[in-house]
Motif scaffolding. Structure first.
Motif, PDB file in Angstrom:
ATOM      1  N   UNK A 342     -30.251  18.623 -45.643  1.00 60.35           N
ATOM      2  CA  UNK A 342     -30.961  19.153 -44.821  1.00 60.35           C
ATOM      3  C   UNK A 342     -29.938  19.252 -43.613  1.00 60.35           C
ATOM      4  N   UNK A 343     -30.380  20.230 -43.212  1.00 59.40           N
ATOM      5  CA  UNK A 343     -29.539  20.657 -41.311  1.00 59.40           C
ATOM      6  C   UNK A 343     -29.664  19.934 -40.037  1.00 59.40           C
ATOM      7  N   UNK A 344     -28.971  18.998 -40.259  1.00 61.26           N
ATOM      8  CA  UNK A 344     -29.947  17.524 -39.060  1.00 61.26           C
ATOM      9  C   UNK A 344     -30.202  18.823 -37.816  1.00 61.26           C
ATOM     10  N   UNK A 345     -29.361  19.499 -37.234  1.00 62.49           N
ATOM     11  CA  UNK A 345     -30.075  20.529 -35.574  1.00 62.49           C
ATOM     12  C   UNK A 345     -30.350  21.002 -36.367  1.00 62.49           C
ATOM     13  N   UNK A 346     -31.595  21.544 -37.013  1.00 59.25           N
ATOM     14  CA  UNK A 346     -32.263  22.725 -37.465  1.00 59.25           C
ATOM     15  C   UNK A 346     -33.452  21.619 -37.795  1.00 59.25           C
ATOM     16  N   UNK A 347     -33.420  19.976 -38.307  1.00 58.79           N
ATOM     17  CA  UNK A 347     -34.349  19.745 -38.863  1.00 58.79           C
ATOM     18  C   UNK A 347     -35.964  19.633 -37.659  1.00 58.79           C
ATOM     19  N   UNK A 348     -36.739  18.848 -38.202  1.00 53.66           N
ATOM     20  CA  UNK A 348     -37.928  18.658 -37.351  1.00 53.66           C
ATOM     21  C   UNK A 348     -37.805  17.505 -36.993  1.00 53.66           C
ATOM     22  N   UNK A 349     -37.409  16.906 -37.947  1.00 55.00           N
ATOM     23  CA  UNK A 349     -37.106  15.219 -38.355  1.00 55.00           C
ATOM     24  C   UNK A 349     -36.103  14.984 -38.955  1.00 55.00           C
ATOM     25  N   UNK A 350     -35.284  13.959 -38.189  1.00 53.41           N
ATOM     26  CA  UNK A 350     -33.025  13.432 -39.226  1.00 53.41           C
ATOM     27  C   UNK A 350     -33.559  12.013 -39.560  1.00 53.41           C
ATOM     28  N   UNK A 351     -33.671  11.553 -40.732  1.00 53.97           N
ATOM     29  CA  UNK A 351     -33.623  10.158 -40.955  1.00 53.97           C
ATOM     30  C   UNK A 351     -32.349   9.931 -41.342  1.00 53.97           C
ATOM     31  N   UNK A 352     -31.345   8.647 -40.729  1.00 57.38           N
ATOM     32  CA  UNK A 352     -29.949   8.201 -41.086  1.00 57.38           C
ATOM     33  C   UNK A 352     -30.251   7.299 -41.337  1.00 57.38           C
ATOM     34  N   UNK A 353     -29.710   6.972 -42.723  1.00 53.62           N
ATOM     35  CA  UNK A 353     -30.179   5.485 -43.168  1.00 53.62           C
ATOM     36  C   UNK A 353     -28.430   5.222 -43.166  1.00 53.62           C
ATOM     37  N   UNK A 354     -28.297   3.766 -43.340  1.00 58.09           N
ATOM     38  CA  UNK A 354     -27.114   2.942 -43.290  1.00 58.09           C
ATOM     39  C   UNK A 354     -26.817   1.561 -43.527  1.00 58.09           C
ATOM     40  N   UNK A 355     -26.027   1.464 -44.581  1.00 56.76           N
ATOM     41  CA  UNK A 355     -26.433   0.297 -45.296  1.00 56.76           C
ATOM     42  C   UNK A 355     -25.351  -1.174 -45.456  1.00 56.76           C
ATOM     43  N   UNK A 356     -25.409  -1.832 -45.864  1.00 56.73           N
ATOM     44  CA  UNK A 356     -24.635  -3.527 -45.490  1.00 56.73           C
ATOM     45  C   UNK A 356     -23.850  -3.780 -46.999  1.00 56.73           C
ATOM     46  N   UNK A 357     -23.724  -4.952 -46.781  1.00 59.03           N
ATOM     47  CA  UNK A 357     -23.173  -6.119 -48.027  1.00 59.03           C
ATOM     48  C   UNK A 357     -22.963  -4.575 -49.026  1.00 59.03           C
ATOM     49  N   UNK A 358     -21.268  -4.444 -49.251  1.00 61.14           N
ATOM     50  CA  UNK A 358     -20.790  -4.082 -50.694  1.00 61.14           C
ATOM     51  C   UNK A 358     -20.570  -2.446 -50.589  1.00 61.14           C
ATOM     52  N   UNK A 359     -21.114  -1.386 -49.678  1.00 56.80           N
ATOM     53  CA  UNK A 359     -21.449  -0.201 -49.113  1.00 56.80           C
ATOM     54  C   UNK A 359     -20.015  -0.025 -49.017  1.00 56.80           C
ATOM     55  N   UNK A 378     -40.163  11.953 -47.875  1.00 58.13           N
ATOM     56  CA  UNK A 378     -41.142  12.192 -46.536  1.00 58.13           C
ATOM     57  C   UNK A 378     -41.014  14.028 -46.451  1.00 58.13           C
ATOM     58  N   UNK A 379     -40.216  15.049 -47.593  1.00 56.41           N
ATOM     59  CA  UNK A 379     -40.762  16.265 -47.437  1.00 56.41           C
ATOM     60  C   UNK A 379     -41.624  16.464 -48.196  1.00 56.41           C
ATOM     61  N   UNK A 380     -42.176  15.700 -49.233  1.00 57.23           N
ATOM     62  CA  UNK A 380     -43.642  15.788 -50.290  1.00 57.23           C
ATOM     63  C   UNK A 380     -44.574  15.556 -48.842  1.00 57.23           C
ATOM     64  N   UNK A 381     -44.080  14.813 -48.166  1.00 54.22           N
ATOM     65  CA  UNK A 381     -45.236  14.871 -47.075  1.00 54.22           C
ATOM     66  C   UNK A 381     -45.819  15.482 -45.507  1.00 54.22           C
ATOM     67  N   UNK A 382     -44.528  16.073 -45.303  1.00 44.61           N
ATOM     68  CA  UNK A 382     -44.189  16.827 -44.316  1.00 44.61           C
ATOM     69  C   UNK A 382     -44.013  18.236 -44.173  1.00 44.61           C
ATOM     70  N   UNK A 383     -45.615  18.501 -44.891  1.00 46.06           N
ATOM     71  CA  UNK A 383     -46.608  19.774 -44.430  1.00 46.06           C
ATOM     72  C   UNK A 383     -44.263  20.964 -44.559  1.00 46.06           C
ATOM     73  N   UNK A 384     -45.044  21.649 -43.028  1.00 46.94           N
ATOM     74  CA  UNK A 384     -44.083  22.778 -43.124  1.00 46.94           C
ATOM     75  C   UNK A 384     -42.437  22.438 -42.432  1.00 46.94           C
ATOM     76  N   UNK A 385     -42.853  21.394 -42.159  1.00 49.29           N
ATOM     77  CA  UNK A 385     -41.980  20.685 -41.268  1.00 49.29           C
ATOM     78  C   UNK A 385     -40.354  20.151 -42.017  1.00 49.29           C
ATOM     79  N   UNK A 386     -39.056  20.634 -40.880  1.00 47.76           N
ATOM     80  CA  UNK A 386     -37.539  20.671 -42.497  1.00 47.76           C
ATOM     81  C   UNK A 386     -37.178  18.733 -42.191  1.00 47.76           C
TER      82      UNK A 386
END
Length: 582
Positions: A342-359, A378-386
């Motif tokens: 998904x395009x973070x510049x136009x998204x209504x919600x942006x989620x960033x995942x940060x991993x740890x050991x061995x990533x 997240x999209x399943x719950x978001x309605x018309x939000x990107x």
């Protein structure tokens, strides 16, 4: 008596000047207060405008007091000197993380300064003449002249900058970085010389791009991404196209995500072609020279090509998901990879995942699958939000290798997280700077395992503007003792710990986030067997995945409790039973 009348007449003329001009800078001041221009040079401009406004009013008041005293000295009654200080009261909006700037307000600011620059020189000259005519110091009139000169310079500079912005950036709501570094760029501090580096980069200087990336990695320049976004927005189409061909250009935070993707894919293809040529040469040298010492060099080249194969495979479209965007990569060292679904510049919600050991790059497939699962939930719950879901493998996470004994690399120490936190903070700056103006867009960051410590370090570096919600999963600690120390409101710091998760029980880096004393909010996740608990949070249909989807959407009231593992009463392990029976 004649002297008294002459002095009084001069006072009255000066008072008329003061009445007509003491508010000349008030409209511009109100605009700067009302529209919450923040960042870059905006605060410095607002301070300078406030100082010049105060100097204007105090100079006029000083002239009137001097003339009033002169009237008294010559035997006349003391004139009532009016108060020339005026309040500037506005209901200033609180700027949102992705809030835009009203272009019409910027135009009104330039116009108001232009009017003041036109009227103040005449007022200053007239005031100086009145004072000189009474053998008084003309300094208050000269002060108005200097204020007029400053105002004219600001009006001309801002008009030129605004013209360039309006020519290249469409729309009436503009990214806030354009005000911070485009409109008010002359007032923006630049200790790292980013403006000069951007000018060099615009001319095609590859070294300038490398130096900008070094500043970016350090995370200290909080305005770098916004400055890059403002710079990019005002470039011509031809210059933009040319710049995407520069090596590593797409790694710059603040550029539009689609531009980064295009530049990075182009650079990835160029790296493949170069490495294939090098591998062919290395293979020929091995066959010709029969020197076993050359095998190490051959393997390094082959390993980097395998990493390119991996990246290209992961960038293939996945049915039911948006096209992946390649925001960053590096096939050298431990490797880096940042991909957005998904395009973070136009998204209504942006989620960033940060991993740890061995990533890391070599093990990126699992992290990318988790980001896709988050996007889907997240999209399943978001309605018309990107939704945009980002896998951020942008630092050297600890590995289970000989580096485990190195404090700079070991999972037992916080050094890797401290360095990663700087890079993550800069990446977050870029997401905010490049996003289209929006009053209700949301940013969420999820840190898992050692990645939660990295997330915590980044949040502390950007208090109040890192994220709307932070989710800590299987966390050994985030480097602080209380959630509020992260710079995010404690009620928006969520902690998920699966029963039997050995890492979540460590509490090694500061207080244990799972303890009530930490002050975060509990996110129900359920329980798993010891060997699977730490990686169980993304299992399909699990309470943990559903709850992350709800938090991402801000639907806190819909968080669910996990289903019991056993519906029968449990005497020895009651947590396995129905929570309503406890």
């Amino acid at each position: 008596m004649a002297d008294h009348r002459a002095a009084l007449a001069a006072y009255e003329r000066a008072a008329a000047l003061a009445a007509g001009h003491h508010t000349d800078l008030d409209p511009a001041t109100r605009l700067t207060h009302a529209h919450a221009w923040v960042g870059g040079g905006a605060p410095a401009f607002a301070d300078a405008l406030s100082r010049h406004r105060s100097a204007l009013q105090s100079s006029l008041a000083g002239a009137l007091h001097a003339l009033a005293l002169l009237v008294v000295r010559h035997g006349g009654p003391a004139p009532a000197v009016p108060a020339l200080t005026t309040p500037v009261t506005t209901l200033a909006p609180v700027p949102g993380r992705f809030q835009g700037i009203d272009a019409d307000a910027m135009t009104a600011l330039v116009a108001s300064l232009g009017r003041a620059a036109h009227t103040l020189p005449v007022a200053g000259a007239r005031l100086a003449a009145e004072l000189s005519g009474q053998a008084l110091s003309a300094e208050p009139g000269h002060a108005l002249g200097r204020i007029a000169t400053w105002t004219a310079a600001q009006s001309d500079d801002l008009r030129r900058r605004l013209h360039r912005i309006r020519e290249t950036v469409p729309g009436l709501s503009l990214p806030s970085g354009l005000a911070a570094y485009g409109l008010f760029g002359a007032h923006a501090a630049d200790p790292g010389g980013a403006e000069r580096l951007l000018a060099r980069a615009g001319a095609g200087d590859e070294e300038a791009v490398t130096r900008l990336l070094s500043v970016q990695e350090g995370g200290a320049d909080t305005g770098l991404a916004a400055r890059i976004a403002a710079w990019w927005a005002t470039l011509s189409a031809g210059t933009r196209e040319r710049l995407t061909a520069l090596p590593r250009f797409g790694l710059l935070n603040g550029l539009p995500a689609t531009v980064r993707d295009r530049a990075n894919r182009r650079w990835l293809a160029e790296q493949r072609a170069r490495l294939e040529r090098e591998l062919a040469t290395a293979t020929a040298d091995l066959g010709r020279l029969a020197d076993p010492g050359l095998l190490g060099g051959w393997e390094r080249i082959a390993a980097r090509l395998r990493r390119i194969d991996l990246i290209e495979a992961e960038l293939r479209p996945v049915p039911g998901h948006p096209e992946p965007l390649l925001l960053a990569f590096d096939v050298t060292g431990q490797g880096r990879l940042v991909v957005s679904w998904g395009d973070p510049d136009t998204a209504d919600i942006t989620v960033t995942s940060v991993s740890g050991l061995t990533s890391g790059l070599d093990a990126a497939h699992g992290d990318l699958e988790r980001s896709r699962a988050l996007w889907q939930q997240a999209s399943y719950y978001s309605g018309d939000r990107a939704i945009a879901s980002i896998t951020w493998l942008g630092y050297d996470a600890p590995q289970l290798d000989p580096g485990l004994m190195d404090p700079a690399k070991s999972v037992a120490f916080g050094s890797a997280a401290a360095e990663g936190g700087k890079a993550l903070a800069s990446f977050s700056d870029g997401l905010h700077a490049a996003h289209r103006p929006s009053g209700n867009a949301r940013a969420v960051v999820i840190g898992h395992s050692y990645g939660s410590l990295t997330t915590g370090r980044a949040a502390v570096l950007r208090p109040g503007r890192f994220a709307d919600d932070v989710i800590l999963i299987g966390s050994p600690g985030v480097g602080v003792d209380h959630a509020r120390q992260l710079g995010v409101r404690a009620e928006h710091v969520w902690v998920g710990e699966a029963g039997n998760d050995p890492v979540a029980a460590l509490g090694r880096f500061g207080s244990d986030p799972g303890d009530a004393s930490f002050g975060g909010r509990h996110m129900p996740v359920g329980r798993e067997v010891f060997t699977a608990a730490h990686s169980s949070y993304w299992q399909p249909y699990s309470a943990s995945l559903q709850n992350m989807g709800r938090i991402i959407n801000g639907q806190y009231e819909k968080i669910v409790q996990p289903a019991p593992l056993n519906t029968q009463p449990q005497l020895l392990m009651p947590e396995l039973g129905d929570p309503t029976e406890r």
